[in-house]
Write an enzyme that holds these catalytic residues in place. Structure first.
Site, short mmCIF file in Angstrom:
data_model
loop_
_atom_site.label_atom_id
_atom_site.label_comp_id
_atom_site.label_asym_id
_atom_site.label_seq_id
_atom_site.Cartn_x
_atom_site.Cartn_y
_atom_site.Cartn_z
N ASP A 87 25.81 10.36 51.37
CA ASP A 87 24.71 9.98 52.27
C ASP A 87 25.19 9.94 53.72
OD1 ASP A 87 21.93 8.43 52.67
OD2 ASP A 87 23.48 7.30 53.72
N GLU A 135 21.25 1.88 44.60
CA GLU A 135 20.47 2.52 43.56
C GLU A 135 21.14 2.30 42.20
OE1 GLU A 135 17.63 3.94 44.08
OE2 GLU A 135 17.64 4.11 46.28
N LYS A 159 24.32 12.47 57.17
CA LYS A 159 23.92 11.94 58.47
C LYS A 159 24.91 12.36 59.56
CE LYS A 159 21.68 8.00 56.25
NZ LYS A 159 21.77 6.57 55.91
N VAL A 166 18.19 9.68 59.77
CA VAL A 166 19.46 9.06 60.15
C VAL A 166 19.22 7.64 60.63
CG1 VAL A 166 21.52 9.20 61.60
CG2 VAL A 166 20.38 11.30 60.85
#
Length: 433
Positions: free
Chosen positions: A203, A192, A207, A134
Site C-alpha cells: 500500500d 483488514e 502511494k 494518497v
C-alpha cells in the site's frame, strides 16, 4: 449564475468510501451546487451485491452493470472507488471514451498504469483526479501538482499507511509484540482480515510511486519502489530504538539525487529521532514532509484512511472536476517531462542499525570492525553487552555513518560469514537526522 441542468455523476463501488460519498452528495447537495455553479446528481451506482440495503440511496439507482453505466453518454463524472486493477482500468478508459471525467481513489491502479490512464484522459480531453489515492483526507496530491508547480521538490518523506503506524505505535507505547499489536489493529478495524497489502508495504509503495511521479515530474511505477514491510520488526528493535532516542516508523521516502539526474523511491521501516515531528505521529494518522527548493520544508498531517476522510478527498476532486467541466477546460494532467531514471536501492545513501549475536570472547569486535572497513563503511557507535543467561554469547549493536546501501548490504553479508557471528538479529535503517 447557477446552471440549471445538473451534472450527472456515476459512482462505481458503494462500500465504506462509496456509501460515504453518496451520503455527502445527498446531505450537502445545496452547498456542492453553490460551490460548483451547478447542481450535481447521482445518476447511478454500480455494485456487486444489489440486494444489500444501502441507506439513503434510491434503489432505482443501483445496477450491477458498471460498463453500461459509464457508457451512458450523459454521465459527466465517474467516481471510481472499487479498487484493484481490473475491471477498474477498463471502466475508467471507457468513461473517458464516452465523455466523462474520472475521480479515483485507486492507488494500486494509478501506481501500476497511471501513465496510460493519463494518456487516455488527455486524448479525450477529460480530467483524471485522484487526491483520495494518497493519504486519505490530507491535501497532498493537489499541492504537489498545482501549488508547488513552480518550485523544485527534492524530497518527500512520510508515513502514508495508517495500519502500520498504529501497529508500530502500539509496539512502542505498550511494549506489545508485532502479532499482539496486529490483533489489536484488526479488532479495531484498522487492519483488514488479510493485512498483507499494509504490513508488507505494498500500500505504501503504491502511494510512494504516485508521489514520486508527481513531485519529480517523471514516471515512477510501483515496481520501481524498493519495498520492505514491518513483519520482521520485533519488540527488541523497538527497545533498541528507544535506547538511541528514536522510534520506529514505516517510511515512504522519495528523493531527487544530489546531481539531479535520477530519483529514488523506497518504503521500509526505519528508526527516526524522537525530536523529529514524524516521531510524534500516533495511531492510524499519516504525515508527510515535502522539501522544496524555494518553499522549504512543508508538513501535511491528518487521518490517512477511513470512509469519511477518504470521501472528503473524493468530494474535493469532484468539485474541481465539475468546475472544469463547466468551464470546458480540463485541469492539469500528467507532467513527466523530466524523464528521470529511477535508481536502485543500492545507490541510496543511508545509515544502518545492525544488531548481532556474537561469541563473547576477545577479538570479536576487532573482526567485526575489519569487515566494516573492508566494505568502506564507517562505524558511528558500538554497544556490546554480554548475555545474562551466559552461554558464551553477547549482543553487539553497530550504528553506521552514511554510506551507499549496497555497501551496507555487502557488510551484512560479510558479517554473516564470520565464525564469531552467531546470527544477525536485526537490520534497520536510520533516517530523519
Amino acid at each position: 449564475m447557477m446552471r440549471t441542468r445538473p451534472l450527472k455523476v456515476a459512482l462505481l463501488g458503494c462500500g465504506v468510501v462509496g456509501s460515504e460519498v453518496a451520503r455527502i452528495m445527498t446531505t450537502h447537495a445545496d452547498d456542492l451546487a453553490a460551490r460548483i455553479g451547478a447542481p450535481v446528481e447521482l445518476a447511478g451506482v454500480a455494485v456487486r451485491r444489489p440486494s444489500k440495503v444501502r441507506e439513503g440511496i434510491d434503489p432505482a439507482l443501483i445496477t450491477t452493470d458498471a460498463t453500461a453505466l459509464v457508457k451512458r453518454g450523459d454521465i459527466d463524472v465517474v467516481i471510481e472507488v472499487i479498487g484493484g486493477i481490473e475491471p477498474a482500468r477498463t471502466l475508467i478508459t471507457t468513461a473517458f471514451e464516452h465523455g466523462a471525467s474520472v475521480v479515483s481513489a485507486n492507488k494500486a491502479l494509478l501506481a501500476e498504469d497511471g501513465a496510460a490512464l493519463h494518456a487516455a484522459a488527455e486524448q479525450h480531453g477529460r480530467d483524471l483526479y485522484y487526491e483520495a489515492a494518497v493519504a486519505g483526507a490530507i491535501p497532498l496530491v493537489r499541492p504537489l501538482r498545482e501549488s508547488l508547480a513552480g518550485d523544485k521538490v527534492n524530497r518527500v518523506l512520510g508515513i502514508v499507511n495508517g495500519t502500520t503506524n498504529f501497529i508500530l505505535d502500539k509496539m512502542d507505547t505498550s511494549g506489545a509484540g508485532y502479532s499482539e499489536a496486529l490483533d489489536e489493529a484488526t479488532a479495531l478495524g484498522y487492519a483488514e482480515a488479510d493485512p498483507t497489502a499494509d504490513v508488507e508495504g505494498f500500500d505504501a509503495a503504491a502511494k510512494a510511486a504516485i508521489l514520486a511521479g508527481i513531485a519529480f515530474h517523471t514516471r515512477v511505477r510501483i515496481g520501481d519502489v524498493h519495498r520492505e514491510g514491518i513483519t520482521e520488526v520485533t519488540a527488541a528493535d523497538i527497545a533498541s530504538a528507544r535506547r538511541m532516542g528514536c522510534t520506529v516508523k514505516l517510511l515512504a521516502i522519495c528523493e531527487r539525487a544530489a546531481d539531479g539526474q535520477s530519483v529514488t523511491a523506497r518504503v521500509h521501516p526505519a528508526m527516526i529521532p524522537l525530536s523529529h515531528p514524524l516521531a510524534s505521529v500516533r495511531e492510524a494518522y499519516n504525515a508527510v514532509f515535502v522539501e522544496a527548493e524555494a518553499a522549504g520544508q512543508l508538513m501535511f498531517y491528518g487521518p490517512g484512511a477511513g470512509g469519511a476522510p477518504t470521501a472528503s478527498a473524493v468530494l474535493g476532486d469532484l468539485v474541481a472536476v465539475c468546475r472544469n467541466k463547466l468551464n470546458e477546460a480540463p485541469g492539469p494532467g500528467e507532467s513527466a517531462y523530466t524523464r528521470l531514471p529511477v535508481s536502485p536501492m543500492g545507490d541510496v545513501v543511508t545509515r544502518y542499525h545492525i544488531s548481532l549475536d556474537v561469541a563473547d570472547k576477545p577479538g570479536v569486535l576487532a573482526q567485526v570492525a575489519t569487515v566494516f572497513a573492508e566494505q568502506g563503511v564507517s562505524i558511528d557507535t558500538v554497544r556490546q553487552k554480554g548475555r545474562q543467561d551466559g552461554g558464551g554469547e553477547a549482543s553487539l549493536v553497530v550504528v553506521t555513518h552514511r554510506a551507499p546501501d549496497a555497501a551496507l548490504s555487502g557488510t551484512v553479508e560479510a558479517l554473516r560469514k564470520l565464525d564469531t557471528v552467531r546470527g544477525v538479529a536485526s537490520i534497520m535503517r536510520v533516517e530523519g537526522e
